[in-house]
Design an enzyme around this catalytic site. Structure first.
Site, PDB file in Angstrom:
ATOM      1  N   GLU A 216       0.810  -1.229   0.000  1.00  0.00           N
ATOM      2  CA  GLU A 216       0.000   0.000   0.000  1.00  0.00           C
ATOM      3  C   GLU A 216       0.839   1.273   0.000  1.00  0.00           C
ATOM      4  O   GLU A 216       1.693   1.468   0.873  1.00  0.00           O
ATOM      5  CB  GLU A 216      -0.950   0.015   1.202  1.00  0.00           C
ATOM      6  CG  GLU A 216      -1.876   1.224   1.198  1.00  0.00           C
ATOM      7  CD  GLU A 216      -3.027   1.107   2.179  1.00  0.00           C
ATOM      8  OE1 GLU A 216      -3.766   2.091   2.345  1.00  0.00           O
ATOM      9  OE2 GLU A 216      -3.194   0.028   2.802  1.00  0.00           O
ATOM     10  N   LYS A 232      -8.644  -1.061   0.961  1.00  0.00           N
ATOM     11  CA  LYS A 232      -9.681  -1.466   1.912  1.00  0.00           C
ATOM     12  C   LYS A 232     -10.554  -2.508   1.244  1.00  0.00           C
ATOM     13  O   LYS A 232     -11.056  -2.291   0.140  1.00  0.00           O
ATOM     14  CB  LYS A 232     -10.550  -0.270   2.333  1.00  0.00           C
ATOM     15  CG  LYS A 232     -10.009   0.522   3.486  1.00  0.00           C
ATOM     16  CD  LYS A 232     -10.036  -0.274   4.763  1.00  0.00           C
ATOM     17  CE  LYS A 232      -9.286   0.423   5.871  1.00  0.00           C
ATOM     18  NZ  LYS A 232      -9.072  -0.469   7.008  1.00  0.00           N
TER      19      LYS A 232
END
Length: 406
Positions: A216, A232
């Site tokens: 990420e 997410k």
């Protein structure tokens, strides 16, 4: 190791050995591919709260003092000088990020040897450093800092806070530790080889080491553009799991909420009106999991420096929640063990270029234990047992890589 004191903090300005953790060739997260196996440490800053002052300012000033000015990220990067500093690793813990945001630091770190901020300036070595063969390695059983029932109770407490309107979403993280014998650095380095480890690599210091397999991007700055890639939404990496993730209204709502938060964070340091969502809810693979990722970008505001950028994006919205300060309050109340090396920022900076990943899928070593963390975002639609299972699924590839040499 040479140390220089100021009235505000202690700086460690010389190459810092790892007296209790043997040296090996390490892959520095996000360093330029052409340089990363031929880097030599030139200077180091380590910061803890007792040192005082604003850690973001300390980082920017320290880098400038060592030939890496990052006071105006809108300026184009200069030509790479093989005789000068190559760049620097920058690590900012979740606790330091919370302090920059004005929130509580949370529970004490289970890795007290680890500083809250570390900056390592690298130059170019004449030749790549030789590696060392891994010796005997033993890793004991993992001891969890909370039981599955306690984790589920924390999820329920967050849902109650959401029901009262205190927060919209909170990321809840658990921790585990295991005793080891032998050299932990080869084990930590294996994390960087996991599939999807965009920020794979290690960072070491005296009595501590971090191994990262993060996919990420917290923030990247290149050619005058700011980019963040929040993740997410998680499912097993099967055809059915991909379909479930794409069809989940709960996961999409949670994801869009964090994308909005990241848009707001970037807007604080971007040229007015330039923030845009380039990609929304793209499903990508990390190890044996599907995860949903979006890309948000903006134009760098004139005169933006690294210190202001760190204050705007730390701690990352996808590992805190929304609103960010209210989520930090809930995290401090819910988590019995500090986040240590996890849920912070780790990556590479050089003039005109910043590339920091979130330290999810991250482990740390102290003198005798390895530490791992995992969690997930809690919304009103979260099922406590499913959240416990998701955290275990995220942690499993990390634990497996640490245990068995490949």
């Amino acid at each position: 190791m040479v140390r220089g004191k100021s009235t505000e903090r202690t700086r460690e300005n010389g190459p810092d050995g790892v007296e209790t953790l043997p040296k090996v060739v390490t892959e520095v997260p996000a360093a330029p591919a052409r340089c990363r196996r031929g880097l030599v440490e030139r200077a180091r800053l380590q910061w803890r709260p007792a040192d005082g002052g604003d850690p973001a300012v300390h980082v920017q000033e320290f880098l400038a003092a060592h030939g890496l000015p990052l006071h105006d990220l809108a300026r184009p990067a200069g030509r790479h000088d093989p005789t000068g500093p190559c760049g620097a690793s920058v690590y900012v813990s979740a606790a330091a990020g919370a302090a920059l945001a004005g929130g509580p630091a949370g529970a004490p770190s289970p890795v007290p040897a680890l500083p809250e901020v570390a900056v390592v300036v690298y130059g170019h070595a004449d030749a790549p450093a030789p590696g060392t063969a891994a010796g005997g390695w033993w890793l004991g059983d993992w001891t969890e800092s909370w039981t599955p029932a306690q984790h589920a109770d924390a999820v329920r407490a967050v849902r109650e806070a959401i029901g009262r309107g205190d927060v919209y979403q909170v990321n809840v993280v658990g921790h585990a530790a295991a005793r080891y014998t032998g050299d932990p650095l080869p084990a930590l380095a294996r994390l960087g080889a996991l599939p999807g480890a965009r920020y794979g690599g290690t960072l070491t210091g005296a009595g501590w080491a971090i191994g990262c397999a993060s996919p990420e991007t917290l923030v990247e700055v290149r050619a005058g553009r700011l980019v963040t890639r929040p993740i997410k939404g998680t499912r097993p990496a099967t055809p059915a799991g991909r379909g479930e993730l794409l069809a989940s209204a709960k996961e999409r709502a949670e994801h869009v909420m964090i994308v909005d938060l990241e848009r707001n964070d970037l807007a604080r340091v971007a040229r007015t009106g330039s923030v845009r969502v380039d990609e929304l809810f793209a499903v990508r693979r990390w190890c044996d999991l599907w995860q949903a990722e979006s890309t948000v970008s903006a134009t760098v505001a004139d005169g933006l420096g690294l210190a202001d950028l760190l204050r705007a994006v730390c701690p990352g919205g996808s590992v805190t929640g929304a609103p960010k300060l209210a989520a930090l309050d809930r995290i401090a109340a819910a988590e019995p063990v500090g986040r240590g090396a996890s849920m912070g920022a780790l990556g590479w900076v050089s003039p005109g270029h910043v590339d920091l990943g979130l330290t999810i899928r991250t482990a740390a070593a102290d003198g005798d234990r390895l530490h791992v963390w995992a969690g997930g975002g809690i919304t009103w639609g979260s099922d406590p047992d499913a959240e416990v299972a998701e955290a275990a699924a995220k942690s499993a590839p990390i634990r497996a890589a640490l245990r068995t040499p490949r």
